[in-house]
Design an enzyme around this catalytic site. Structure first.
Site, short mmCIF file in Angstrom:
data_model
loop_
_atom_site.label_atom_id
_atom_site.label_comp_id
_atom_site.label_asym_id
_atom_site.label_seq_id
_atom_site.Cartn_x
_atom_site.Cartn_y
_atom_site.Cartn_z
N CYS A 147 0.84 -1.20 0.00
CA CYS A 147 0.00 0.00 0.00
C CYS A 147 0.87 1.26 0.00
O CYS A 147 1.72 1.44 0.88
CB CYS A 147 -0.91 0.01 1.23
SG CYS A 147 -1.87 1.54 1.40
N CYS A 193 0.48 3.66 3.34
CA CYS A 193 0.97 3.28 4.66
C CYS A 193 2.30 3.98 4.93
O CYS A 193 2.99 4.41 4.00
CB CYS A 193 1.15 1.77 4.74
SG CYS A 193 -0.39 0.84 4.85
N ASN A 206 -14.09 8.65 -1.08
CA ASN A 206 -14.69 7.48 -1.72
C ASN A 206 -14.35 6.27 -0.87
O ASN A 206 -13.18 6.06 -0.54
CB ASN A 206 -14.13 7.27 -3.13
CG ASN A 206 -14.43 8.42 -4.06
OD1 ASN A 206 -15.44 9.09 -3.93
ND2 ASN A 206 -13.54 8.66 -5.01
N HIS A 237 -8.63 7.05 3.24
CA HIS A 237 -8.14 8.32 2.72
C HIS A 237 -9.25 9.03 1.96
O HIS A 237 -10.26 8.44 1.59
CB HIS A 237 -6.94 8.10 1.79
CG HIS A 237 -7.30 7.51 0.45
ND1 HIS A 237 -7.66 6.19 0.28
CD2 HIS A 237 -7.38 8.07 -0.78
CE1 HIS A 237 -7.94 5.95 -0.99
NE2 HIS A 237 -7.77 7.08 -1.67
#
Length: 357
Positions: free
Chosen positions: A70, A73, A175, A188
């Site tokens: 990711c 992170c 979203n 996020h």
């Protein structure tokens, strides 16, 4: 809240927001990234007058990486990410694949010499807001004090982007869920600095102006008062905010959070209003996740005043909606919605409000 601005390896700005004023942010981005060179443009639809952003470089953006890769992170030894630090509270950085950005070369022109289709560099700004370093968390799982930090960050960035050259409207949004189209699961949101006033905002300002001329009051204020008086569609009513399902809801799940005082944008909220929002919004999100006994995919969209026009006609509010019309069925924007912009809802607002209560 302490604010520390740094630069990533390709020159993009990253800003750390920390509750601890003693926290130092000194980590360097060790990645070998080429300088960013966004090439977005915008073209105006001659039939609707609306601007369309063309950002072909976004096809290369990161798509559903495994958790161990990711990019949102914190960095760990041997695996640097978009956030150089080993931990963070809330962090904001310029999007690596922006729809709108500063420094895009080019001048205003037309498409293939068609005077009715102007084209221009899509100069604005796009930022990513990471709400927490915990990859497996969610906005609804944050503590109220962390949500309050996020509100302060939204306010900070809304004010900053309003001062960015070319930006006409600032849009903060989140979203959540693959059904919405999310490609990064880390909690996020994003902030867009548009180089124009969006079509939806233009329409809302036109309606508000006409209503004010006819009634001498703001339409959102009258809607708020009427919803609170009726109570049938109210989900949460706090000291400074009311959350309700709008009477003409388009989506199968749709909640509006409206402050009781007319303010143009997030930056104009008082400390008390920000504190109260943190508690009220978490209450709403818990109810939304309880609706189908599963994490609800949603879009949370802040409606703020444009930077230079219609500020006296604007009334800040947050719209949260979902494409999920039952536990295992999606609401598709098919012929009527996509083709003609005429919405058909599969449930009544009163039914959804009752279930959320």
């Amino acid at each position: 809240m302490k604010r520390t601005a740094r630069r990533l390896a390709d020159g993009r700005e990253i800003i750390y927001f920390d509750a601890d004023p003693a926290r130092e942010r000194l980590a360097e981005d060790t990645r070998a990234l080429p300088p960013q060179a966004p090439a977005s443009e915008m073209r105006r639809d001659p039939l609707t007058g609306e601007w369309v952003a063309i950002a072909a470089h976004r096809q290369a953006r990161t798509y559903k990486p495994p958790a161990e890769l990711c990019p949102l992170c914190p960095s760990v030894p041997g695996r640097p990410t978009e956030i150089p630090e080993a931990d963070y509270d809330v962090v904001v950085f310029e999007n690596q694949f922006p729809s709108f950005a500063q420094g895009i070369p080019g001048d205003e022109s037309t498409v293939d010499g068609m005077p009715m289709v102007p084209v221009a560099p899509a100069r604005g700004r796009c930022e990513v807001v990471c709400f927490t370093a915990d990859h497996d968390s969610s906005f609804g799982a944050l503590r109220p004090d962390r949500v309050r930090t996020v509100v302060d960050v939204w306010a900070d960035r809304s004010a900053a982007l309003a001062e960015t050259p070319g930006v006409e409207q600032v849009f903060c949004f989140e979203n959540r869920g693959e059904e919405i189209g999310v490609t990064l699961h880390h909690p996020h949101g994003q902030i867009y600095g548009y180089p124009f006033v969006t079509p939806k905002t233009e329409k809302m300002l036109q309606v508000a102006e006409k209503y004010l001329a006819q009634h001498g009051r703001h339409v959102q204020g009258d809607v708020l008062a009427a919803e609170r008086a009726a109570g049938e569609r109210v989900v949460v009513d706090s000291e400074h905010w009311t959350a309700f399902v709008p009477a003409a809801a388009r989506w199968p799940v749709e909640v509006h959070l409206v402050p009781h005082r007319q303010v143009p944008d997030i930056a104009a909220l008082s400390d008390a209003e920000r504190d109260d929002f943190a508690v009220t919004y978490l209450d709403v999100l818990r109810r939304l996740d309880g609706l189908y006994d599963r994490p609800l995919p949603y879009i949370a969209a802040w409606h703020q005043a444009p930077v230079r026009t219609g500020r006296e006609l604007s009334w800040l509010h947050l719209e949260v909606f979902s494409v999920l019309r039952s536990a295992d069925k999606l609401k598709y924007l098919a012929g009527s919605e996509s083709g003609m912009g005429v919405w058909i809802n599969d449930v009544t607002p009163e039914q959804i409000a009752a279930r959320l209560r």
